[in-house]
Design a protein around this motif. Structure first.
Motif, PDB file in Angstrom:
ATOM      1  N   THR A  99     -63.253 -48.328 -41.801  1.00  0.00           N
ATOM      2  CA  THR A  99     -61.953 -48.552 -42.443  1.00  0.00           C
ATOM      3  C   THR A  99     -61.781 -47.662 -43.666  1.00  0.00           C
ATOM      4  O   THR A  99     -60.680 -47.146 -43.922  1.00  0.00           O
ATOM      5  CB  THR A  99     -61.824 -50.039 -42.831  1.00  0.00           C
ATOM      6  OG1 THR A  99     -61.886 -50.845 -41.660  1.00  0.00           O
ATOM      7  CG2 THR A  99     -60.501 -50.299 -43.546  1.00  0.00           C
ATOM      8  N   SER A 103     -58.745 -44.943 -44.255  1.00  0.00           N
ATOM      9  CA  SER A 103     -57.916 -44.995 -45.454  1.00  0.00           C
ATOM     10  C   SER A 103     -57.826 -43.616 -46.116  1.00  0.00           C
ATOM     11  O   SER A 103     -56.747 -43.187 -46.549  1.00  0.00           O
ATOM     12  CB  SER A 103     -58.482 -46.021 -46.429  1.00  0.00           C
ATOM     13  OG  SER A 103     -57.711 -46.082 -47.612  1.00  0.00           O
ATOM     14  N   ASN A 173     -56.615 -50.027 -37.982  1.00  0.00           N
ATOM     15  CA  ASN A 173     -57.018 -48.872 -38.782  1.00  0.00           C
ATOM     16  C   ASN A 173     -56.050 -47.712 -38.601  1.00  0.00           C
ATOM     17  O   ASN A 173     -55.844 -46.919 -39.530  1.00  0.00           O
ATOM     18  CB  ASN A 173     -58.433 -48.441 -38.395  1.00  0.00           C
ATOM     19  CG  ASN A 173     -59.501 -49.296 -39.041  1.00  0.00           C
ATOM     20  OD1 ASN A 173     -59.813 -49.147 -40.217  1.00  0.00           O
ATOM     21  ND2 ASN A 173     -60.041 -50.228 -38.271  1.00  0.00           N
ATOM     22  N   PRO A 226     -58.671 -53.876 -42.378  1.00  0.00           N
ATOM     23  CA  PRO A 226     -57.625 -52.847 -42.521  1.00  0.00           C
ATOM     24  C   PRO A 226     -56.356 -53.385 -43.167  1.00  0.00           C
ATOM     25  O   PRO A 226     -55.712 -52.681 -43.957  1.00  0.00           O
ATOM     26  CB  PRO A 226     -57.374 -52.402 -41.075  1.00  0.00           C
ATOM     27  CG  PRO A 226     -58.619 -52.760 -40.334  1.00  0.00           C
ATOM     28  CD  PRO A 226     -59.114 -54.014 -40.977  1.00  0.00           C
ATOM     29  N   THR A 229     -56.955 -53.610 -46.833  1.00  0.00           N
ATOM     30  CA  THR A 229     -56.960 -52.259 -47.395  1.00  0.00           C
ATOM     31  C   THR A 229     -55.540 -51.723 -47.545  1.00  0.00           C
ATOM     32  O   THR A 229     -55.199 -51.092 -48.557  1.00  0.00           O
ATOM     33  CB  THR A 229     -57.777 -51.318 -46.489  1.00  0.00           C
ATOM     34  OG1 THR A 229     -59.102 -51.834 -46.342  1.00  0.00           O
ATOM     35  CG2 THR A 229     -57.841 -49.916 -47.074  1.00  0.00           C
TER      36      THR A 229
END
Length: 436
Positions: A99, A103, A173, A226, A229
């Protein structure tokens, strides 16, 4: 014997010794825990205290190598050492690192197509290859390199339902690659992803026995990484709005709801989750109220905030372990206090109608749940609205006040008729001692 089978093997707890493990017996657990914290800490320092002596391609290559090395160590541990616990832990850390990779790939793309970033960014948080084609190439190549890590990780954690877990993890993701930082668009993506992930987790736990094991819980928990995030990245780095903050708190509220279903036998854990959920409901209400206040009147902001908080607290009462009636009373008191105070401080028919609707709703819920406190609170809210509306109408005629008084009168008559038609049941219910 395949690598996945070797890694997935676990020695049952207490197979060799039924007594409590001694300090030497705890040493492997302590080492694994310390090692996991060290790896996670290294990821944190990589992002927050990263070095500036190399370009971003070298920095990212180090992270990608870190992810692949974790997977290779897991395979080696399972194949040569024939030990499953450490191998599974390494795979979980590798999936967390996946992940992080996605990002940063999204940051590469955003740096090329998005607006310029503010100068307040920490240098280690800036990821820019200064080349659109190189950024796109990495966004296409790296997921292919990381796919075996994802496949191996979820096949080890939950083999029978790994295909669905892999698909959702890759999809979630992939959302991180979308070069969008607008709070409204991110909120829409987060809400959609949260709804689908929660539905997926609920269905999987209900249909798959292995999803109820420790490894299954870990596999399902990783699906929310995800999403977390996506929200934290926008709120922390790109200056989120009230809407995005409300969505983040709302998603956390729903995630805690799912976690409460998993921890249904842990009484103290459930109580802690309920308290945190109650605080999150207030955060959602305040943020949504502030967002409405920017585009509408204060009265509407107050109504939205109060009803959102009350609705979330009522939902909390439906799954509460030991304080269900209390959460309903708190929700009713919140509406009565805030809207009642608004009626006397603001001469606004919107708040009057909101208090009337809230009172009627509380009466109805009190009747359904057999809670005397709710019944009295609801009737008090209706009577306060009726009395204040008539007092205002007596001083001056206003069409809104006239409609309000009419509606209040109708509501009072209907409630009285309901109580009269069920007089025997209501009287018996109210006289029963010990009910809340």
């Amino acid at each position: 014997m395949s690598v996945e089978t070797v890694v997935a093997q676990t020695l049952p707890e207490g197979a060799h010794d039924q007594s409590a493990p001694s300090l030497p017996g705890k040493l492997p657990l302590l080492l694994r825990t310390g090692g996991a914290l060290a790896v996670l800490g290294s990821l944190y320092f990589f992002f927050m205290q990263g070095w500036q002596g190399s370009d971003d391609l070298v920095r990212y290559s180090m992270l990608l190598g870190h992810t692949l090395l974790l997977a290779l160590l897991a395979v080696a541990s399972g194949h040569w050492l024939r030990e499953g616990k450490g191998a599974r832990l390494l795979l979980v850390l590798a999936l967390i690192s996946v992940t992080a990779n996605f990002s940063i790939l999204g940051s590469f793309l955003y740096a090329q197509v998005g607006p310029p970033l503010s100068a307040q960014f920490n240098g280690s948080l800036l990821w820019n290859l200064h080349s659109l084609w190189l950024s796109v190439a990495l966004a296409l190549i790296v997921p292919v390199l990381l796919l075996p890590v994802v496949v191996l990780g979820f096949r080890v954690l939950a083999r029978d339902c790994s295909a669905r877990l892999i698909g959702l993890f890759v999809l979630s993701n992939g959302v991180l690659l979308i070069p969008v930082r607008d709070p409204v668009l991110v909120s829409v993506m987060a809400v959609g992803l949260t709804a689908y992930t929660l539905m997926f987790a609920f269905t999987t736990q209900r249909q798959r026995i292995e999803a109820r094991t420790l490894e299954g819980h870990m596999a399902l928990a990783l699906q929310f990484l995800p999403l977390a995030t996506l929200l934290v990245r926008n709120l922390w780095l790109h200056g989120g709005s009230e809407i995005l903050a409300a969505v983040a708190a709302g998603c956390s509220f729903l995630a805690l709801r799912q976690l409460a279903a998993v921890l249904s036998s842990w009484r103290w854990a459930l109580l802690a989750l309920e308290l945190v959920s109650a605080l999150l409901s207030l955060v959602v209400a305040v943020c949504l109220g502030a967002a409405v206040d920017h585009v509408g009147p204060e009265s509407m902001a107050l109504v939205v905030a109060v009803f959102v908080a009350a609705a979330m607290l009522y939902e909390l009462s439906l799954r509460a372990s030991c304080f269900a009636a209390g959460w309903r009373v708190i929700a009713a008191l919140l509406m009565a206090w805030c809207l009642g105070l608004g009626v006397f401080l603001q001469d606004d028919w919107v708040i009057h109608l909101a208090l009337l609707f809230a009172g009627a709703t509380v009466v109805w819920i009190g009747w359904l749940q057999r809670q005397r406190v709710l019944l009295w609170l609801g009737m008090l809210m209706v009577l306060v609205t009726l009395g204040h509306g008539l007092a205002q109408l007596w001083g001056r005629f206003d069409i809104n006040l006239w409609l309000l008084a009419t509606l209040c009168g109708m509501a009072a008559i209907v409630i009285a008729s309901l109580l009269e038609s069920r007089s025997g049941q209501v009287r018996q219910w109210l006289l029963v001692s010990g009910q809340t």
